[in-house]
Design a protein around this motif. Structure first.
Motif, short mmCIF file in Angstrom:
data_model
loop_
_atom_site.label_atom_id
_atom_site.label_comp_id
_atom_site.label_asym_id
_atom_site.label_seq_id
_atom_site.Cartn_x
_atom_site.Cartn_y
_atom_site.Cartn_z
N ASP A 1 -24.46 10.09 -72.91
CA ASP A 1 -23.93 9.42 -73.98
C ASP A 1 -24.97 8.57 -75.07
O ASP A 1 -26.07 9.12 -74.60
CB ASP A 1 -22.70 8.39 -73.54
N SER B 1 -24.25 7.47 -68.52
CA SER B 1 -24.63 6.61 -69.35
C SER B 1 -25.60 6.09 -68.78
O SER B 1 -25.87 6.12 -67.52
CB SER B 1 -23.55 5.60 -69.74
N PHE C 1 -26.88 11.76 -79.78
CA PHE C 1 -25.41 11.99 -79.19
C PHE C 1 -24.34 11.88 -80.49
O PHE C 1 -24.26 11.23 -81.32
CB PHE C 1 -25.08 10.82 -78.26
N PRO D 1 -20.08 12.45 -80.67
CA PRO D 1 -19.03 12.35 -80.24
C PRO D 1 -18.29 13.90 -80.26
O PRO D 1 -18.51 14.58 -81.18
CB PRO D 1 -17.85 11.39 -80.82
#
Length: 269
Positions: A125, A202, A132, A134
Motif C-alpha cells: 500500500d 502496509s 501505489f 488504488p
C-alpha cells in the motif's frame, strides 16, 4: 499422506523426519509436492510438515464457490497449527503461501517459533510504496486473463499466460513435464484466486511481526516480488534477508542445496 480436520475441511499433509516441526505452505498452482527438492536436506534436522491448502491437489476442485481466499487459508492454517501435536512450530511459505504465513504471524505469533518467507506474494500500500495506485494490480489482471482461459477449458493456454507473465516469455515451454503436470493439477485454483481480495501489505503490518523472520529471494527474480520482499524486510524488526544468486521465483527448486543451507542455519540460531 495424512489429514487433519480443520474448519470443515480435511487438510492433507506430508509428515517426514524428526525434530522441531517445520510447517511448509505452498504458493499458487502448487501443493505439498512442490517441496520435494528440499525434503531430503531439511528432514535431516527437522520434522517437515508440508500441507496442501483447501481446493489444491489431492482435491480436484471445479472453481465454484466462495471458500477460496487468503482469509480462508489463513484461518485454515491457524486451525491446523492449533490442532497439531507439537507447537510452537517454525513456519515457511513461498509466494502466495508466504503471504498466508505472514498473516498467520501477524494474528497468532504465539503459535510460531520462527518464520521463513520465500518471496511472499502480494501488493504494497501507500505506506510502503510511493508509486501505489488504488485499484487492481497488474498481476491481478494477468491472473484474471489466465483464469478466463482455464475456465473455458484450455488448461495449458491459461497456464502459459500465467507462467510467462511471472517468469518471462517462454517460461511455460521451458518447464519440465513433471512441473507442468503439477500446475495442471491445480489450474482451477486460479479461478478462485480472481476472487481472492487479499489486502495489500502496509508498514504497520510489517512492524507488527515480532516472530524472528528470514526473507529469501531469487537474485534474478523480476517484477513486484523483489520490491515486496525488500519493503517488508526493511520494516520487520530484526529480519534477515538472503538472495540466492542465479535463481528466480522458484529458488528452492533451482538451488535446493543453497536454499536449505540458508534455512537450516537460520532455524538453528
Amino acid at each position: 499422506m495424512h489429514s487433519l480436520p480443520v474448519n470443515g475441511f480435511d487438510m492433507p499433509y506430508l509428515d517426514v523426519g524428526e525434530g522441531t516441526p517445520l510447517v511448509c505452505v505452498h504458493g499458487s498452482l502448487c501443493d505439498f509436492r512442490i517441496w520435494s527438492a528440499v525434503l531430503g536436506p531439511l528432514t535431516r534436522a527437522h520434522r517437515v510438515i508440508a500441507v496442501s491448502l483447501r481446493h489444491f491437489f489431492p482435491a480436484h476442485w471445479d472453481g465454484v464457490g466462495d471458500t477460496y481466499s487468503i482469509a480462508q487459508h489463513v484461518d485454515d492454517m491457524i486451525a491446523f497449527i492449533e490442532k497439531f501435536d507439537t507447537r510452537p512450530v517454525d513456519l515457511m511459505g513461498h509466494s502466495r503461501g508466504g503471504h498466508i504465513c505472514f498473516r498467520v504471524a501477524q494474528r497468532r505469533p504465539d503459535l510460531l517459533r520462527k518464520l521463513v518467507l520465500a518471496e511472499p506474494g502480494g501488493e504494497l500500500d501507500g505506506t510502503l510504496d510511493p508509486d501505489f495506485k488504488p485499484g487492481p494490480s497488474p498481476l491481478a489482471a494477468r491472473i484474471a486473463a489466465s483464469a478466463d482461459v482455464i475456465a473455458g477449458g484450455d488448461i495449458d493456454g491459461g497456464l502459459q499466460i500465467f507462467m510467462d507473465a511471472l517468469e518471462g516469455p517462454g517460461a511455460w515451454k521451458r518447464l519440465p513435464a513433471t512441473s507442468k503436470q503439477l500446475l495442471r493439477d491445480n489450474a482451477t485454483t486460479l479461478i478462485g484466486q480472481t476472487r481472492d481480495q487479499r489486502p495489500p501489505f502496509s508498514k504497520a503490518d510489517a512492524e507488527a511481526i515480532k516472530t524472528p523472520t528470514l526473507f529469501i529471494g531469487g537474485a534474478n527474480t523480476k517484477g513486484m516480488l523483489p520490491k515486496v520482499l525488500h519493503a517488508l524486510a526493511a520494516n520487520v524488526q530484526g529480519a534477515r534477508t538472503e538472495m540466492i544468486p542465479g535463481t528466480t521465483h522458484p529458488m528452492f527448486e533451482q538451488a535446493p542445496q543453497r536454499y536449505c543451507e540458508i534455512v537450516l542455519e537460520f532455524l538453528a540460531t
